[in-house]
Design an enzyme around this catalytic site. Sequence first.
Site, PDB file in Angstrom:
ATOM      1  CB  SER A  11      22.750  75.654  40.958  1.00 16.95           C
ATOM      2  OG  SER A  11      23.896  75.387  40.169  1.00 16.95           O
ATOM      3  CB  ALA A 141      24.567  73.411  43.507  1.00 16.82           C
ATOM      4  CE  LYS A 192      35.036  69.720  37.997  1.00 20.48           C
ATOM      5  NZ  LYS A 192      33.592  69.958  37.808  1.00 20.48           N
ATOM      6  CB  SER A 255      27.938  66.028  36.190  1.00 17.18           C
ATOM      7  OG  SER A 255      28.861  66.566  35.271  1.00 17.18           O
TER       8      SER A 255
END
Length: 340
Positions: A11, A141, A192, A255
């Site tokens: 992606s 994306a 992260k 996410s």
Amino acid sequence: MTKITVVGAGSWGTALAMVLADNGHDVRIWGNRSELMDEINTKHENSRYLPGITLPSTIVAYSSLEEALVDVNVVLLVVPTKAYREVLQDMKKYVAGPTTWIHASKGIEPGTSKRISEVIEEEIPEDLIKDVVVLSGPSHAEEVGLRQATTVTSAAKRMEAAEEVQDLFMNSYFRVYTNPDIVGVELGGALKNIIALAAGITDGLGLGDNAKAALMTRGLTEIARLGRKMGGNPLTFAGLTGMGDLIVTCTSVHSRNWRAGNLLGKGHSLEEVLESMGMVVEGVRTTKAAHELAEKMEVEMPITAALYDVLFNGNNVKDAVGSLMGRVRKHEVEAIPDLL
């Protein structure tokens, strides 16, 4: 117009290829699924990884790495971290001269705990490296594919290289800043993902906004703590590739890491989660790598340690939350005194 080969047709690689093609560059994309490459060439869509997005017809897809790299001196690497060495070993057979190596992967190499730029420099001969540049920041994306406003960072040891990459990507919907702190930019983007997994768990458990805000804030402290120890600039972690990427990855249903954590919080096993995702969840491998780095470098990372126990030692997610809440009392900023 610059000839650029994007290596990796997931992606993110597909979305970045679109940005480059929109900017008028000669863009090629390589992937190891021939049927997917055929679809990009004939239907101008990547229905597996970026469905519903019509790609510029100027993007040419290849399933042969050798053909994709003919006469190219800029490559953009967007592959899973565990695949980097194998892909690079193949690529160096076909790269003809000094090349700008850009990578947009957010992770740490499993087994070695090395940053991706370090892996590139180890695997590619010096005479084939013009520059190594990192492209990172808060950037789903799916939103880039829709040409929604996005801002990222280009980082390199040589600022002129970061600026050259900035110029390649900048347009009306894709803004790029530069930063000389390649260590901090890479670590912010990688670490992260750990906190995003943990944020997903808090949401899956229904712990509320207070808990999630605390987790993100203390998580950023952990990221900066390890990043400083490894040579990163503390200010980088307050920027796009630190705080910015942390916010978007911990709060968005786009996410993968948050979605994986959310399923864990709802009681699913890690095996079930990974099978259901269908795409790479870098945060799982990064948790292991970061935990090993923290122990080796004697850096306190309690959230990372608690998540490691959940993922790899079978600890219950509720017990992990309890262990974090029950830790000995602390001064909030004692771990980062030079920021006071």
